[in-house]
Design a protein around this motif. Structure first.
Motif, PDB file in Angstrom:
ATOM      1  N   ASP A 153       0.858  -1.281   0.308  1.00  0.00           N
ATOM      2  CA  ASP A 153       0.165   0.592  -0.220  1.00  0.00           C
ATOM      3  C   ASP A 153       0.863   1.617  -0.243  1.00  0.00           C
ATOM      4  O   ASP A 153       0.570   2.620  -0.590  1.00  0.00           O
ATOM      5  N   LYS A 165      -4.976   1.331   1.883  1.00  0.00           N
ATOM      6  CA  LYS A 165      -6.064   1.810   3.613  1.00  0.00           C
ATOM      7  C   LYS A 165      -5.319   1.136   4.336  1.00  0.00           C
ATOM      8  O   LYS A 165      -4.815   1.518   5.589  1.00  0.00           O
ATOM      9  N   TYR A 166      -4.041   0.652   3.932  1.00  0.00           N
ATOM     10  CA  TYR A 166      -2.696  -0.569   5.203  1.00  0.00           C
ATOM     11  C   TYR A 166      -1.669   0.434   5.197  1.00  0.00           C
ATOM     12  O   TYR A 166      -1.197  -0.081   4.923  1.00  0.00           O
ATOM     13  N   THR A 224      -2.955   1.084  11.912  1.00  0.00           N
ATOM     14  CA  THR A 224      -4.167   0.940  10.840  1.00  0.00           C
ATOM     15  C   THR A 224      -4.946  -0.094  11.969  1.00  0.00           C
ATOM     16  O   THR A 224      -4.414  -1.714  11.990  1.00  0.00           O
ATOM     17  N   ASP A 258      -7.721  -2.875  11.674  1.00  0.00           N
ATOM     18  CA  ASP A 258      -7.085  -3.943  11.828  1.00  0.00           C
ATOM     19  C   ASP A 258      -8.259  -4.453  11.123  1.00  0.00           C
ATOM     20  O   ASP A 258      -8.859  -5.350  11.518  1.00  0.00           O
ATOM     21  N   ASN A 259      -9.042  -4.560  10.551  1.00  0.00           N
ATOM     22  CA  ASN A 259     -10.243  -4.110  10.247  1.00  0.00           C
ATOM     23  C   ASN A 259     -10.702  -4.105   8.482  1.00  0.00           C
ATOM     24  O   ASN A 259      -9.907  -3.661   7.411  1.00  0.00           O
ATOM     25  N   GLY A 271      -9.598  -0.772   7.486  1.00  0.00           N
ATOM     26  CA  GLY A 271      -8.480   0.092   7.826  1.00  0.00           C
ATOM     27  C   GLY A 271      -8.246   2.026   7.427  1.00  0.00           C
ATOM     28  O   GLY A 271      -8.777   2.403   8.647  1.00  0.00           O
ATOM     29  N   ASP A 272      -7.381   2.319   7.046  1.00  0.00           N
ATOM     30  CA  ASP A 272      -7.351   4.540   7.146  1.00  0.00           C
ATOM     31  C   ASP A 272      -7.556   4.404   5.698  1.00  0.00           C
ATOM     32  O   ASP A 272      -6.753   5.266   5.494  1.00  0.00           O
ATOM     33  N   SER A 323       4.664   6.235  11.318  1.00  0.00           N
ATOM     34  CA  SER A 323       4.874   4.354  12.177  1.00  0.00           C
ATOM     35  C   SER A 323       6.025   4.332  12.580  1.00  0.00           C
ATOM     36  O   SER A 323       5.815   3.633  13.985  1.00  0.00           O
TER      37      SER A 323
END
Length: 214
Positions: A48, A116-117, A122, A124-125, A128-129, A206
């Protein structure tokens, strides 16, 4: 959730912008790229963060290396909504404000393909973002175009403070504020280093998050 006042502020800006038609074309072209199978393969093979860089580089080419136009078109191309509902206080009326976007089919494919990761934290679904790229590029645009003071920071805090009053968000999202900061950082550093890529700043968030946790 996308910051509606932030979007409205930028929308007002483009209404007095002499190149609005070019902006619409750029948003359409970027959206088509994100919706393409080529982009899907980039995400699968490189991940990503690299996919975000590919969107940025494509947008830069589309905008003929105009960095301000690139960041502005990226903000609209990564927004998840074609219009934003705003509940006006006192009169309690919903107003739907249209945003620049691609046709519905391309728009939906684009949303499905968006990276989205993006961060170590982020969610965990499946979501995501997804909403964070519009924050990042919008804040970067305001910072890049600001020559007097950091307009991105001012707008970011204005949005978070007043959004609840206009009932578009139930509480302040501190992760949005955080991503806005890194977007402003990207816009600021881009003025001095045109080779900078979004992934380098996204990765920095991060790293800083990991250092904080430790």
């Amino acid at each position: 959730m996308i910051k509606y006042f932030f979007l409205l502020f930028v929308f007002i800006y483009i209404n007095i912008h002499p190149q609005q038609s070019n902006l619409s074309k750029a948003v359409n072209s970027i959206s088509e790229f994100i919706a393409s199978e080529e982009f899907v393969e980039i995400r699968k093979s490189s991940g990503d963060l690299s996919a975000v860089d590919s969107i940025y580089l494509k947008a830069l080419k589309i905008n003929c290396n105009d960095y301000g136009e690139t960041l502005l078109s990226l903000m609209f191309a990564t927004v998840l909504y074609r219009e934003v509902p705003i509940v006006l206080p006192v009169i309690n009326t919903v107003v739907y404000y249209p945003l620049i976007s691609a046709d519905e089919e391309t728009f939906n494919k684009k949303n499905n393909n968006l990276p989205k990761y993006l961060f170590i934290d982020t969610p965990d679904n499946a979501y995501g973002d997804l909403d964070k790229l519009a924050h990042f590029f919008g804040s970067a645009f305001l910072s890049y175009e600001s020559n007097i003071f950091d307009l991105g920071e001012l707008i970011g805090y204005f949005v978070e403070a007043f959004e609840e009053s206009f009932k578009v968000q139930s509480s302040i999202d501190y992760r949005d504020i955080d991503v806005n900061y890194y977007g402003r950082l990207f816009g600021k550093l881009l003025k001095e280093n045109k080779d900078l890529l979004p992934s380098q700043i996204l990765l920095l968030r991060s790293i800083n998050f990991f250092k904080f946790v430790l």
